[in-house]
Write an enzyme that holds these catalytic residues in place. Structure first.
Site, PDB file in Angstrom:
ATOM      1  CD1 TRP A 197      -2.765   1.640   0.614  1.00 43.69           C
ATOM      2  CD2 TRP A 197      -1.419   2.358   2.248  1.00 43.69           C
ATOM      3  NE1 TRP A 197      -3.176   2.892   0.966  1.00 43.69           N
ATOM      4  CE2 TRP A 197      -2.378   3.362   1.971  1.00 43.69           C
ATOM      5  CE3 TRP A 197      -0.454   2.591   3.231  1.00 43.69           C
ATOM      6  CZ2 TRP A 197      -2.403   4.570   2.660  1.00 43.69           C
ATOM      7  CZ3 TRP A 197      -0.487   3.794   3.911  1.00 43.69           C
ATOM      8  CH2 TRP A 197      -1.460   4.761   3.618  1.00 43.69           C
ATOM      9  CG  ASP A 364     -13.085   8.737  -1.921  1.00 44.92           C
ATOM     10  OD1 ASP A 364     -13.048   7.793  -1.107  1.00 44.92           O
ATOM     11  OD2 ASP A 364     -12.410   8.751  -2.966  1.00 44.92           O
ATOM     12  CG  ASP A 365     -15.344   5.491   2.687  1.00 44.63           C
ATOM     13  OD1 ASP A 365     -16.556   5.312   2.881  1.00 44.63           O
ATOM     14  OD2 ASP A 365     -14.453   4.748   3.155  1.00 44.63           O
ATOM     15  NE  ARG A 441      -9.932   1.738   5.120  1.00 50.10           N
ATOM     16  CZ  ARG A 441     -10.523   2.624   4.351  1.00 50.10           C
ATOM     17  NH1 ARG A 441     -11.403   2.261   3.451  1.00 50.10           N
ATOM     18  NH2 ARG A 441     -10.253   3.900   4.466  1.00 50.10           N
ATOM     19  CD1 TRP A 475     -14.773  -2.090  -7.831  1.00 53.07           C
ATOM     20  CD2 TRP A 475     -16.839  -1.684  -8.570  1.00 53.07           C
ATOM     21  NE1 TRP A 475     -15.504  -3.240  -7.691  1.00 53.07           N
ATOM     22  CE2 TRP A 475     -16.777  -3.032  -8.137  1.00 53.07           C
ATOM     23  CE3 TRP A 475     -18.055  -1.206  -9.087  1.00 53.07           C
ATOM     24  CZ2 TRP A 475     -17.875  -3.890  -8.209  1.00 53.07           C
ATOM     25  CZ3 TRP A 475     -19.138  -2.066  -9.159  1.00 53.07           C
ATOM     26  CH2 TRP A 475     -19.045  -3.391  -8.716  1.00 53.07           C
ATOM     27  CG  ASP A 476     -11.388   1.737  -2.784  1.00 52.28           C
ATOM     28  OD1 ASP A 476     -10.467   0.946  -3.013  1.00 52.28           O
ATOM     29  OD2 ASP A 476     -11.234   2.789  -2.138  1.00 52.28           O
ATOM     30  CG  MET A 477     -11.718  -5.241  -3.822  1.00 52.02           C
ATOM     31  SD  MET A 477     -10.355  -6.067  -2.991  1.00 52.02           S
ATOM     32  CE  MET A 477     -10.893  -7.733  -3.063  1.00 52.02           C
ATOM     33  CG  ASN A 478     -10.104   0.095   0.468  1.00 50.28           C
ATOM     34  OD1 ASN A 478      -9.087   0.331  -0.187  1.00 50.28           O
ATOM     35  ND2 ASN A 478     -11.108   0.936   0.534  1.00 50.28           N
ATOM     36  CB  CYS A 524      -9.677   2.424  -6.426  1.00 51.57           C
ATOM     37  SG  CYS A 524      -8.803   2.903  -4.921  1.00 51.57           S
ATOM     38  CG  ASP A 546      -4.773   5.363  -1.134  1.00 54.65           C
ATOM     39  OD1 ASP A 546      -5.438   5.741  -2.117  1.00 54.65           O
ATOM     40  OD2 ASP A 546      -5.243   4.633  -0.241  1.00 54.65           O
TER      41      ASP A 546
HETATM   42  C1  GLA Z   1      -8.945   3.563  -0.282  1.00 49.34           C
HETATM   43  C2  GLA Z   1      -8.679   4.388  -1.513  1.00 49.34           C
HETATM   44  C3  GLA Z   1      -8.700   5.848  -1.165  1.00 49.34           C
HETATM   45  C4  GLA Z   1     -10.036   6.216  -0.554  1.00 49.34           C
HETATM   46  C5  GLA Z   1     -10.327   5.331   0.639  1.00 49.34           C
HETATM   47  C6  GLA Z   1     -11.705   5.541   1.160  1.00 49.34           C
HETATM   48  O1  GLA Z   1      -7.901   3.658   0.625  1.00 49.34           O
HETATM   49  O2  GLA Z   1      -7.469   4.024  -2.114  1.00 49.34           O
HETATM   50  O3  GLA Z   1      -8.424   6.648  -2.286  1.00 49.34           O
HETATM   51  O4  GLA Z   1     -11.034   6.092  -1.523  1.00 49.34           O
HETATM   52  O5  GLA Z   1     -10.180   3.950   0.317  1.00 49.34           O
HETATM   53  O6  GLA Z   1     -12.002   4.751   2.258  1.00 49.34           O
END
Ligand code: GLA
Length: 737
Positions: A197, A364-365, A441, A475-478, A524, A546
């Site tokens: 990351w 965003d989030d 997370r 479209w995120d995936m964390n 993302c 990020d």
């Molecule tokens: C990830 C993305 C960030 C942001 C956060 C939001 O870390 O890479 O850019 O969107 O999630 O929780």
């Protein structure tokens, strides 16, 4: 169009275009024997005439033959157990309970097209030919189709394999690689990318060691730990010259790329689904398709390799409707407000965004019910009643009424234990019986191998997008996957879950992007944790990292550019001190690190926006003016060291040439440096926009462009200077006369 594929009577197959020839034949024993992969040959079928087969005392001979050992034979799709001891492309369990397969030529077919894969993304056809060679194991009635596609205008060879169980008992697949490539003995090096990351795409260059070198993922995503990419290079190959064989995959899940230097110093490359923790039960009559693997060959070094990848990804992978479409500049709320977003704040930021000249506001989030931090609400996707009382469609229309586009963040593949969805469907997550699921997370991964889960996600995202005012989706995936198991699959199919997850994800993305072809999707995964050609097949751009500190970002952009055209990347000006590493840097350099990325914007709070209004306005005006330039052009890495980076970007019409120069740490009395530009028209004149000075193309390429000087000393008149101090940058813009 001349035939790209030739076949001789004695079954030598040759795929040739102006970039490469790829030749193999059916050996007298019926095995597919590899003969040549390299520069184009004028008479490729003739290669077999001079082919030497060796047989050494030390090697086992193949099935009673006298002079033939598979250990010493380059092959197209090796299996294990019949005299080859290297890692095989096919390995599994047959109905007799053993693992010995032996594949022999059965038939072949050539077509002037390319069919898409059924469940997986695949490269688009057009001006191409496809050869399908079917091999069979006559004893166990397993057919393996090897698919090869060659294009007239691209230096990329596309390969995949399809397994068909023609017997009446189950066959279990463990190694089901997409491709195998046996290169002749030579001194080779490996280039690959590793990271984590905020530190994605670090380059590593090492000699090909004896033994086996593997980059892979068991995380459920292709991951930033080891990108699904390996280049095997002639020792000492540089940006400008040298033979390079590069491989990547059109896949976003657990992959493996193996490089094995065997006892006779030949080098085998295998690429495909990671065999570790994979096990596929192929019932009688069933088929299994591998993801596609792509190979590039060039003698023009790493820049030559990148040009081939960039052209191909743009034309044959990334969604065509965005190919030459300038990307909107944007303001993203994440580093401006994190979870502390509400209607008023978003509308105020939208005003500021408008004022500073950006095209799009991205929420965003943090916008959905209960989402005040990362501990809750993923999975529910209903706007927070207190903070967004009028809902997302209302907000989107308000933002649009201000003359901006509107974008929104989702993380659809996830659920928090604290959510309505999890309360209702605790078994919809990836999990195994009797074990507490590990969190990442504070969240769990939904089980996308189940159709009811992907249907639910579709409904939720569709409910927001159907308002018609959403222009962009991030479209995120964390998190990486753990306890990978599915309540929807039998006990003896649990090792199919990771791949079935990918099939489910692709099915979902196909449906969504087909319904919303004009919505700009940005891929993302905590930045670049799933930056691969599988995701790019659906989403024309990716949030590469990020890390928005320019020094950190330079390495990431530079690394990503080996494979990806910067058309498919996004970058923004983040806060200073940077939130990831605390570095203080100028707005100019923060912008410049992403200057050649197609999607450019910022994530700054109201105070930052106010304090830097004029400079931001200028940069956004530049970004807007040059947005059409940053799609379809040619990117070249000119200089890269720990302290300096210099990139060239030539627009698609070749009329504008940009050169970006970065100097990391200042020092006194440095040498005067030049960058030799590449690919210009030697006889043409190029006018530097800042002072209208004229440069001859051949002079810029051969004599070089004098780079600005870094110093704290006094300024001389005929020398161009960088801004004083650390982390400085400079942009040249030339117009061709
Ligand atoms: C990830 C993305 C960030 C942001 C956060 C939001 O870390 O890479 O850019 O969107 O999630 O929780």
């Amino acid at each position: 169009m001349p035939d790209l594929i030739q076949v001789s009577k004695d079954k030598t197959f040759a795929l040739t275009n102006r970039f490469f020839s790829y030749v193999f034949r059916v050996s007298p024993e019926g095995i597919l024997e590899h003969l040549h992969y390299g520069g184009p040959l004028s008479d490729p079928l003739n290669v077999s005439v001079h082919h030497i087969r060796t047989q050494r005392e030390v090697a086992s001979t193949f099935q009673g033959g006298k002079f033939f050992s598979l250990s010493d034979t380059p092959q197209e799709f090796p299996s294990f157990g019949t005299s080859d001891y290297r890692f095989p492309a096919l390995h599994g369990r047959n109905s007799d309970g053993n693992t010995v397969f032996s594949l022999h030529y059965k038939r072949h077919k050539i077509s002037k097209t390319k069919k898409p894969l059924k469940d997986l993304p695949s490269t688009r056809g057009g001006n191409c030919e496809t050869l399908v060679v079917t091999l069979e194991d006559p004893l166990h009635k397993l057919d393996v189709e090897l698919h090869y596609t060659i294009y007239q205008d691209f230096g990329v060879l596309v390969r995949s394999a399809k397994f068909k169980n023609k017997s009446d008992t189950e066959i279990q697949l463990q190694h089901a690689f997409s491709t195998a490539l046996d290169l002749p003995p030579a001194e080779y090096e490996i280039l690959h990318f590793h990271g984590t990351w905020s530190r994605e795409f670090n380059e590593e260059r090492i000699e090909v060691p004896k033994g086996r070198f593997v980059v892979d993922s068991a995380r459920g995503t292709s991951s930033a730990a080891h990108s699904p990419f390996v280049a095997i290079m002639q020792k000492g190959a540089s940006e400008a010259v040298g033979r390079v064989y590069a491989t990547t995959l059109v896949y976003s899940g657990n992959f493996s790329i193996n490089v094995e230097k065997g006892e006779f110093e030949d080098v085998r490359i295998l690429a495909g689904i990671n065999p570790f923790n994979f096990h596929w039960r192929l019932k009688p009559g069933k088929k299994f398709c591998t993801p596609e693997a792509l190979h590039v060959f060039t003698e023009d070094g790493l820049r030559g390799m990148s040009h081939i990848w960039h052209d191909f990804i743009r034309e044959k992978i990334s969604p065509p409707q965005f190919k030459y479409k300038p990307r909107p500049t944007y303001l993203n709320t994440w580093e401006a407000a994190y979870f502390d977003v509400n209607e008023d704040k978003v509308l105020a930021l939208a005003d500021k965004a408008k004022h500073v000249g950006v095209d799009m506001l991205v929420l965003d989030d943090g916008w959905f019910e209960g989402r005040k931090d990362d501990t809750s609400s993923l999975g529910d996707w209903v706007a927070d009643k207190e903070r967004f009382p009028n809902g997302i469609p209302w907000l989107a229309s308000k933002v649009k009424a201000k003359g901006l586009k509107f974008g929104i963040w989702f993380e659809p593949e996830m659920v928090n234990p604290r959510s309505m969805l999890f309360e209702k469907h605790p078994d919809w997550i990836l999990h195994v019986p009797g074990r507490k699921p590990s969190l990442g997370r504070n969240q769990l991964t939904l089980d996308l191998s189940r159709e009811e889960v992907t249907d639910y996600i579709f409904e939720k995202v569709d409910a927001i997008l159907s308002c018609g005012d959403i222009d962009y989706v991030k479209w995120d995936m964390n998190r990486n996957m753990t306890e990978v198991g599915s309540a929807g699959l039998a006990r003896n199919r649990q090792r199919e879950v990771s791949h079935r997850y990918m099939i489910g994800l692709y099915r979902l993305l196909k449906k969504l992007t087909a319904k919303y072809p004009d919505v700009l999707f940005e891929n993302c995964a905590s930045g670049g944790n799933r930056f691969d050609l599988g995701m790019l097949s659906f989403m024309p751009q990716t949030w590469t990292s990020d890390m928005c500190d320019p020094v950190g970002r330079l390495d990431i952009v530079n690394g990503a550019s080996y494979l990806f055209p910067l058309d498919v990347t996004a970058a923004y000006v983040g806060p200073s001190p940077n939130h990831q590493n605390g570095r203080v840097s100028s707005i100019q350099t923060r912008f410049m690190a992403g200057v050649f990325c197609a999607a450019r914007g910022m994530s700054l709070n109201e105070q930052d926006l106010a304090d830097n209004h004029e400079e931001l306005k200028e940069l956004m005006a530049f970004a807007k003016r040059t947005a059409p330039d940053m799609v379809g052009g040619r990117f070249d890495r000119l200089i890269k060291s720990d302290n300096e980076v210099c990139w060239q970007y030539t627009t698609r019409d070749q009329k504008t040439v940009y050169v970006a120069y970065f100097h990391i740490l200042a020092a006194p009395n440095l040498p005067f440096r030049r960058a030799r530009l590449v690919g210009l028209d030697g006889g043409a004149e190029y006018v530097l926009q800042e002072d209208k000075a004229k440069y001859q193309g051949d002079s810029l390429m051969n004599n070089g462009l004098p780079l600005p000087y870094v110093t704290t000393g006094h300024v001389k008149e005929n020398v161009r200077y960088m801004a004083k101090g650390d982390f400085s940058s400079y942009l040249f813009e030339f117009t061709k006369k």
